[in-house]
Motif scaffolding. Sequence first.
Motif, PDB file in Angstrom:
ATOM      1  N   GLY A 169       0.808  -1.225   0.000  1.00 60.34           N
ATOM      2  CA  GLY A 169       0.000   0.000   0.000  1.00 60.34           C
ATOM      3  C   GLY A 169       0.834   1.265   0.000  1.00 60.34           C
ATOM      4  O   GLY A 169       0.487   2.252  -0.642  1.00 60.34           O
ATOM      5  N   GLY A 170       1.938   1.248   0.719  1.00 58.48           N
ATOM      6  CA  GLY A 170       2.836   2.396   0.771  1.00 58.48           C
ATOM      7  C   GLY A 170       4.178   1.945   1.319  1.00 58.48           C
ATOM      8  O   GLY A 170       4.299   0.837   1.844  1.00 58.48           O
ATOM      9  N   ASP A 171       5.195   2.791   1.159  1.00 59.54           N
ATOM     10  CA  ASP A 171       6.502   2.481   1.737  1.00 59.54           C
ATOM     11  C   ASP A 171       6.421   2.649   3.260  1.00 59.54           C
ATOM     12  O   ASP A 171       5.499   3.303   3.764  1.00 59.54           O
ATOM     13  CB  ASP A 171       7.570   3.426   1.168  1.00 59.54           C
ATOM     14  N   PRO A 172       7.395   2.095   3.988  1.00 59.74           N
ATOM     15  CA  PRO A 172       7.348   2.209   5.452  1.00 59.74           C
ATOM     16  C   PRO A 172       7.212   3.656   5.946  1.00 59.74           C
ATOM     17  O   PRO A 172       6.567   3.907   6.954  1.00 59.74           O
ATOM     18  CB  PRO A 172       8.673   1.583   5.902  1.00 59.74           C
ATOM     19  N   GLY A 176       0.711   8.067   5.632  1.00 59.52           N
ATOM     20  CA  GLY A 176      -0.662   8.487   5.348  1.00 59.52           C
ATOM     21  C   GLY A 176      -1.391   7.546   4.393  1.00 59.52           C
ATOM     22  O   GLY A 176      -2.546   7.789   4.053  1.00 59.52           O
ATOM     23  N   ARG A 177      -0.719   6.510   3.950  1.00 58.42           N
ATOM     24  CA  ARG A 177      -1.325   5.648   2.934  1.00 58.42           C
ATOM     25  C   ARG A 177      -1.987   4.408   3.519  1.00 58.42           C
ATOM     26  O   ARG A 177      -1.709   3.995   4.639  1.00 58.42           O
ATOM     27  CB  ARG A 177      -0.264   5.253   1.901  1.00 58.42           C
ATOM     28  N   ALA A 216       0.495  -3.778   3.318  1.00 61.68           N
ATOM     29  CA  ALA A 216       1.876  -4.201   3.521  1.00 61.68           C
ATOM     30  C   ALA A 216       2.755  -3.066   3.042  1.00 61.68           C
ATOM     31  O   ALA A 216       2.331  -2.250   2.214  1.00 61.68           O
ATOM     32  CB  ALA A 216       2.172  -5.481   2.731  1.00 61.68           C
ATOM     33  N   THR A 217       3.968  -2.982   3.569  1.00 59.28           N
ATOM     34  CA  THR A 217       4.849  -1.851   3.236  1.00 59.28           C
ATOM     35  C   THR A 217       6.191  -2.303   2.676  1.00 59.28           C
ATOM     36  O   THR A 217       6.912  -1.484   2.108  1.00 59.28           O
ATOM     37  CB  THR A 217       5.147  -0.996   4.489  1.00 59.28           C
TER      38      THR A 217
END
Lengths: 343, 343
Positions: A169-172, A176-177, A216-217
């Motif tokens: 979904g987004g990087d670590p 905000g994601r 997951a990141t």
Amino acid sequence: MIQVGVVGYGTIGKRVADAVVAQRDMEIVGVAKTSPNFEAEAAVSKGFDLYAAIEERRELFDEAGIPVAGDLDDLVSTADVIVDATPSGIGAQNREVYEAHDTPAIYQGGEDADVADTSFNARANFEDAVGADHVRVVSCNTTGLSRLLAPLREEYGVEKSRVTLVRRGGDPGQTGRGPIDDILPDPVSLPSHHGPDVKTIFPDIDIDTLGLKVPATLMHMHSVNVTLESDADAEEVRELLAEESRLFLIPEYAGIDGAGKLKQFALDAGRSRGDIWENCIWGESIAVRGNDLYLFQAIHQESDVVPENVDAIRAITDSASKAESIATTNETLGMGLGRTFER
Amino acid sequence: MIQVGVVGYGTIGKRVADAVVAQRDMEIVGVAKTSPNFEAEAAVSKGFDLYAAIEERRELFDEAGIPVAGDLDDLVSTADVIVDATPSGIGAQNREVYEAHDTPAIYQGGEDADVADTSFNARANFEDAVGADHVRVVSCNTTGLSRLLAPLREEYGVEKSRVTLVRRGGDPGQTGRGPIDDILPDPVSLPSHHGPDVKTIFPDIDIDTLGLKVPATLMHMHSVNVTLESDADAEEVRELLAEESRLFLIPEYAGIDGAGKLKQFALDAGRSRGDIWENCIWGESIAVRGNDLYLFQAIHQESDVVPENVDAIRAITDSASKAESIATTNETLGMGLGRTFER
């Protein structure tokens, strides 16, 4: 020494700068940033000259007490080549600055393909970028797919490829994601942009891609199907892929079940930031049923394009052949997570 | 009235019991449970006779002050048909009790296929279960795939199907399960059990399935590819699927991007426990490229098999035809989330 300027010192830019420092034939003349944040502090600590990417924001650096060497124009005029690692769309805006200085520039996969003369993946089409003025390194997922499809095309021919990309979904650091507890078709309509993007590397390939986003990141995961044009068996494919320097075939006994353990392994191996430049392919997942090849591969979204950017610098400056550049990049960075498992 | 005993009153059992109560031709004679937990309390509150599934644990119910009507033998001897909704593997152990009483029994998809005379999906093979002694309702994912493949096979023929199942890591109540921030190939080796399981419904189908586990609890997600044997276009497929009573085609304007909103929609619609018995297929995701059909569907793992169990009760007792049973089940439960969107 090739003088490299890095514009945009975030997730990709800071990694490319470190990778350039590791090379013998190039060095960093400066990095440009919009904000005096923690990454700007880190750049200064590393001894990089810092430039204000947006002139009007230069005073923010002054207020923060972070020394600035100049603005974007100054950096571009000093550099032999620019690596633009700014957020999607900004690279296209910056292009006129690079053109004004006649400085060749490398863009990232977030830009539209038409920002550049060619899209680039070192394994697949290094030569297309030799002597070009504007080159676009394709995104992390397209890089991962191109590295995998190149040897399969050469060895077996690819009739059709169908890939489901289960994306982090987004990087670590992208706090905000989302999503938090969901699995989202993204985009809902086919194809995802990845299929068309692979065609910027292999114009004649038949590929359909579907994208999903999950909570997951750490890494993306690809569920890959490739219908081959000629007969193959799984063991043969495994051997073919194991010979590729930027594919890491995870051995079964390694006990690596997902991205978490892959990252631990990379950190244990001393990799800076736990980066994984290689496609991580589960060896046991490689299966052939009829003409259909299947496998799972994990892609580290923050770093797999880093060696590609280094190779793009050599291609755009016509300073090394494909084989020389890849070998040098691999050796200086320490490519090859799989070597740990070789006896 | 068909006297139904439910053995195992957990995620599936409690839902099947409620669904049986909603029917006009059957009733619950009792439910069997191993522990006097919150679900046992709920069963008693609903007025169900509670039986101790394991005799040695009966005193736990006495200690908790929960009245028990008897043991498993008592329930089986009273019932015309048993729905066994115990955890995987327990159904196979219970089978000898059902045989001893000559009571026909319905098992869940967690059991091996050979526990029963036939595996079952109402849409696909209702007739195979008519008059059988032991019937296995296939798992949530296999149910979802069977419902989808049945009309596609009839209308176009299926040359091959390739499905990536992005599975929820655990149900909302399974607090010990993971992953938390990862995407796990599961199983790593092909095929996942889903492909072979679909073959228990369609023995001649060519299907390859790949499974992944992600940090989500609400629903599974299928990324589906079906290579059709004859020409189709997306709109035609959309219309074909929209006519199926247990497929819900999510309209684009509904603004439903994932399982979270699907569950909200089901709760807003007054669905008990927010259950979604239908496959939820994103209408816009349906795409045809050459002979390849693609789509995304979400599957509610806790409830999509519930109407199938009700139909299996009628099939095993030979008390209604396929069409009658499906129509009755649909009407009594209130099947058809899509009707909200019909004008």
